[in-house]
Design an enzyme around this catalytic site. Structure first.
Site, PDB file in Angstrom:
ATOM      1  N   LYS A 116     -31.534  -5.759   9.968  1.00 11.85           N
ATOM      2  CA  LYS A 116     -32.391  -6.744   9.236  1.00 11.85           C
ATOM      3  C   LYS A 116     -32.504  -7.914  10.082  1.00 11.85           C
ATOM      4  O   LYS A 116     -31.384  -8.546  10.323  1.00 11.85           O
ATOM      5  CB  LYS A 116     -31.799  -7.010   7.780  1.00 11.85           C
ATOM      6  N   GLU A 185     -36.057 -13.083  -0.975  1.00 11.98           N
ATOM      7  CA  GLU A 185     -34.924 -14.026  -1.848  1.00 11.98           C
ATOM      8  C   GLU A 185     -35.486 -15.192  -2.443  1.00 11.98           C
ATOM      9  O   GLU A 185     -36.288 -15.943  -1.648  1.00 11.98           O
ATOM     10  CB  GLU A 185     -33.801 -14.214  -0.525  1.00 11.98           C
TER      11      GLU A 185
HETATM   12  O1  KIV Z   1     -26.438 -11.993   4.269  1.00 10.92           O
HETATM   13  C1  KIV Z   1     -26.693 -11.408   3.383  1.00 10.92           C
HETATM   14  O2  KIV Z   1     -26.036 -11.175   2.448  1.00 10.92           O
HETATM   15  C2  KIV Z   1     -28.146 -11.309   2.905  1.00 10.92           C
HETATM   16  C3  KIV Z   1     -28.677 -11.112   1.522  1.00 10.92           C
HETATM   17  C4  KIV Z   1     -28.435 -12.386   0.824  1.00 10.92           C
HETATM   18  C5  KIV Z   1     -29.681 -10.309   1.255  1.00 10.92           C
HETATM   19  O3  KIV Z   1     -28.934 -11.512   3.755  1.00 10.92           O
END
Ligand code: KIV
Length: 275
Positions: A116, A185
């Site tokens: 991600k 988010e």
């Molecule tokens: O790092 C993380 O926990 C995140 C979440 C808030 C989606 O990116």
């Protein structure tokens, strides 16, 4: 009965079928194995580990080495859960080569299923190149914790018509680039609904209201373990911190009083020390 691990093809299928799912964080083997025993479909090894595991104020200082170290242990603990590794700040924005090199490292050295990274339409070309290199990518728009300094803090995003429309454009651009899903988010619920309806890949909301395809939370938040701060969108499904402190205090009291360990917790073989 072991659950069936989600595949990358299931993300779109779940959305088509209107099937909601959950996505939570893990940073270590024990928590990952607990989540693996639950019905949770997706684990994110988030760079939130900077706060939750390392005690930092934000995520910016998290390194590739931190992410690799923690993601490896999560992969070992959760063989039946789809695992996404988070790319840390500064690991993908110098050049396409740097991004592909670091995304490949995270996948190859940990065995996670996808990565991600944060960023909207401006990152679409880069994301396309990463996907072309064989790496599945989950997007992240709205509040992007790595750039909170530029956003002016941890603030709700998409609160004006222009910024709401920009989020829709960002989501469309990430879908066109090939992302299999997008974390959204901290945005008003009505905006999250519009973003969700604008794309055919799942929108995974954290602080984004009920009309998204998947709900995301930090595990230590939802279990009531992280004591430092509780965002408005976090529901406490347990109060484990209180339970843990209580258990530790019982252990302490019983130790002080000599009530622990009893014979049940001792090795009672007779040994003649002088023999
Ligand atoms: O790092 C993380 O926990 C995140 C979440 C808030 C989606 O990116």
């Amino acid at each position: 009965m072991a659950k069936k691990k989600m595949s990358i093809l299931d993300f779109k299928k779940y959305k088509e079928e209107g099937r909601k799912f959950t996505y939570v964080t893990a940073y270590d083997y024990t928590m990952a194995s607990i989540i693996n025993d639950s019905e949770t479909e997706v684990i994110l090894v988030g760079d939130s580990l900077g706060m939750i595991m390392l005690g930092y104020d934000g995520t910016e200082a998290v390194t590739m080495e931190d992410m690799i170290h923690h993601t490896k242990s999560v992969v070992k603990g959760a063989p039946d859960t789809y695992i996404i590794g988070d790319m840390p700040f500064g690991s993908y924005n110098e050049s396409t080569q740097q991004a592909i090199h670091n995304c490949t490292r995270l996948m190859k050295e940990t065995g996670c299923d996808a990565i991600k990274l944060e960023g909207g339409a401006k990152y679409a070309e880069l994301i396309k190149a990463i996907i072309n290199a064989g790496i599945p990518v989950c997007g992240h728009i709205g509040l992007t914790p790595q750039t909170t300094t530029s956003l002016g803090g941890f603030k709700v995003q998409g609160g004006t018509p222009e910024s709401a429309r920009q989020l829709i454009e960002d989501a469309k651009a990430l879908e066109a680039a090939g992302c299999f899903g997008i974390v959204l988010e901290c945005v008003p619920a009505v905006v999250a609904k519009a973003v969700t309806e604008a794309v055919s890949i799942p929108i995974m909301g954290i602080g984004a209201g009920p009309d998204v395809d998947c709900q995301v939370l930090v595990t230590q938040d939802l279990l009531g373990m992280y004591g430092n701060f509780k965002p408005k969108f976090v529901k406490l499904y347990a109060k484990l911190r209180e339970e843990m402190v209580k258990a530790l205090n019982e252990f302490h009291t019983e130790t002080e009083e000599g009530a622990f360990p009893t014979e049940d917790y001792s090795f009672n073989k007779k040994v003649d020390i002088n023999g």
